[in-house]
Design an enzyme around this catalytic site. Sequence first.
Site, PDB file in Angstrom:
ATOM      1  N   ASP A   4       7.013  49.790 114.719  1.00  0.00           N
ATOM      2  CA  ASP A   4       6.832  50.306 113.358  1.00  0.00           C
ATOM      3  C   ASP A   4       8.078  50.142 112.492  1.00  0.00           C
ATOM      4  O   ASP A   4       8.041  50.349 111.286  1.00  0.00           O
ATOM      5  CB  ASP A   4       6.376  51.762 113.375  1.00  0.00           C
ATOM      6  CG  ASP A   4       7.378  52.708 114.039  1.00  0.00           C
ATOM      7  OD1 ASP A   4       8.542  52.302 114.216  1.00  0.00           O
ATOM      8  OD2 ASP A   4       6.997  53.836 114.378  1.00  0.00           O
ATOM      9  N   GLY A   5       9.209  49.787 113.103  1.00  0.00           N
ATOM     10  CA  GLY A   5      10.418  49.517 112.331  1.00  0.00           C
ATOM     11  C   GLY A   5      11.113  50.737 111.771  1.00  0.00           C
ATOM     12  O   GLY A   5      12.028  50.624 110.952  1.00  0.00           O
ATOM     13  N   ARG A  62      23.809  50.634 105.668  1.00  0.00           N
ATOM     14  CA  ARG A  62      24.958  50.014 106.323  1.00  0.00           C
ATOM     15  C   ARG A  62      25.609  48.993 105.390  1.00  0.00           C
ATOM     16  O   ARG A  62      24.931  48.349 104.581  1.00  0.00           O
ATOM     17  CB  ARG A  62      24.533  49.325 107.613  1.00  0.00           C
ATOM     18  CG  ARG A  62      23.764  50.218 108.584  1.00  0.00           C
ATOM     19  CD  ARG A  62      23.840  49.686 109.992  1.00  0.00           C
ATOM     20  NE  ARG A  62      25.217  49.590 110.436  1.00  0.00           N
ATOM     21  CZ  ARG A  62      25.953  50.639 110.819  1.00  0.00           C
ATOM     22  NH1 ARG A  62      25.441  51.842 110.809  1.00  0.00           N
ATOM     23  NH2 ARG A  62      27.200  50.476 111.188  1.00  0.00           N
ATOM     24  N   ARG A  69      24.093  35.729 110.456  1.00  0.00           N
ATOM     25  CA  ARG A  69      24.242  35.749 111.908  1.00  0.00           C
ATOM     26  C   ARG A  69      24.108  34.334 112.467  1.00  0.00           C
ATOM     27  O   ARG A  69      23.734  33.405 111.747  1.00  0.00           O
ATOM     28  CB  ARG A  69      23.136  36.621 112.530  1.00  0.00           C
ATOM     29  CG  ARG A  69      22.990  37.989 111.883  1.00  0.00           C
ATOM     30  CD  ARG A  69      21.567  38.197 111.343  1.00  0.00           C
ATOM     31  NE  ARG A  69      21.470  39.411 110.527  1.00  0.00           N
ATOM     32  CZ  ARG A  69      21.235  40.610 111.026  1.00  0.00           C
ATOM     33  NH1 ARG A  69      21.039  40.759 112.311  1.00  0.00           N
ATOM     34  NH2 ARG A  69      21.192  41.655 110.241  1.00  0.00           N
ATOM     35  N   ASP A 139      20.395  36.760 116.878  1.00  0.00           N
ATOM     36  CA  ASP A 139      20.141  37.396 115.588  1.00  0.00           C
ATOM     37  C   ASP A 139      20.959  38.660 115.401  1.00  0.00           C
ATOM     38  O   ASP A 139      20.966  39.242 114.316  1.00  0.00           O
ATOM     39  CB  ASP A 139      18.647  37.718 115.439  1.00  0.00           C
ATOM     40  CG  ASP A 139      18.231  37.831 113.978  1.00  0.00           C
ATOM     41  OD1 ASP A 139      18.741  37.035 113.171  1.00  0.00           O
ATOM     42  OD2 ASP A 139      17.428  38.713 113.650  1.00  0.00           O
ATOM     43  N   ASN A 140      21.655  39.091 116.454  1.00  0.00           N
ATOM     44  CA  ASN A 140      22.513  40.268 116.349  1.00  0.00           C
ATOM     45  C   ASN A 140      23.986  39.920 116.520  1.00  0.00           C
ATOM     46  O   ASN A 140      24.815  40.811 116.676  1.00  0.00           O
ATOM     47  CB  ASN A 140      22.106  41.317 117.395  1.00  0.00           C
ATOM     48  CG  ASN A 140      20.798  41.999 117.054  1.00  0.00           C
ATOM     49  OD1 ASN A 140      20.474  42.173 115.886  1.00  0.00           O
ATOM     50  ND2 ASN A 140      20.040  42.383 118.066  1.00  0.00           N
ATOM     51  N   ASP A 149      24.837  45.398 114.666  1.00  0.00           N
ATOM     52  CA  ASP A 149      23.578  46.049 115.043  1.00  0.00           C
ATOM     53  C   ASP A 149      23.853  47.240 115.953  1.00  0.00           C
ATOM     54  O   ASP A 149      24.547  47.105 116.958  1.00  0.00           O
ATOM     55  CB  ASP A 149      22.654  45.062 115.735  1.00  0.00           C
ATOM     56  CG  ASP A 149      21.306  45.682 116.055  1.00  0.00           C
ATOM     57  OD1 ASP A 149      20.539  45.947 115.119  1.00  0.00           O
ATOM     58  OD2 ASP A 149      21.030  45.921 117.236  1.00  0.00           O
TER      59      ASP A 149
END
Length: 252
Positions: A4-5, A62, A69, A139-140, A149
């Site tokens: 659900d993010g 943030r 990335r 991706d992190n 992240d």
Amino acid sequence: RNGDGRAVLRSSVREFLCSEAMHYLGIPTSRAASLVVSDDDVWRDQFYNGNIKKERGAIVLRLAKSWFRIGSLEILAHSGELDLQRRLLDFVIQEHFPSIAMNDSNRYLEFFSTVVSETANLIALWMSVGFAHGVCNTDNFSLLSITIDYGPFGFMDSYDPNFVPNTSDDERRYKIGNQANVGLFNLSKLLQALKPLLDPRQKQLASQILEGYGEHYYIRFTELFKTKLGLLGENKDDNYLIAFLLKVSLLC
């Protein structure tokens, strides 16, 4: 969690505090600017034991110099969008790598060399404080070599190279003792993405730069642990002592 993010308040507070702690420990990181509590209810199985409860949602704002990335270049190379990849890479270099001249034909090689050494430095710093990232995929991993992240991260309470903060990492790919190896894997993916923009000579040099990653990491790791132990100068037994004390910590 059904993807659900969303984030809950307890994990958002933890993320806020940890990123600020990392900053004041001198580790390159994104920063937490604010935390806003949401009126939305979020359902979570906190301990993954089937006991699902309703929790308060929250959002952390943030900040970082850049959110590009390794994956940002990787996806463009994979889709064959080389012109866009070159434009993005030039933008990143111009904005964030001032020591690299934009008219230098080797600028992509210099960029890669910097990312390799700085990534090695970042992971050595993580290890020096017992920080496990939890999801070390491409991706992190920041192109600026900062910690961007804060998902299922964790700090070791006691030394354990098999420590995994991510309960969904059943294969232990991102265990703390494997972070340096995963860093090498991600940098190899970066090199693969850059290769279409390099000539044969540059490709060969880039491969040699990547081969030096392990030495960069080992030197920085040793420096950090020598500082923690108060060891001065150079002694051939320093590395043995560091390894011995880590082993003793594991047995305690």
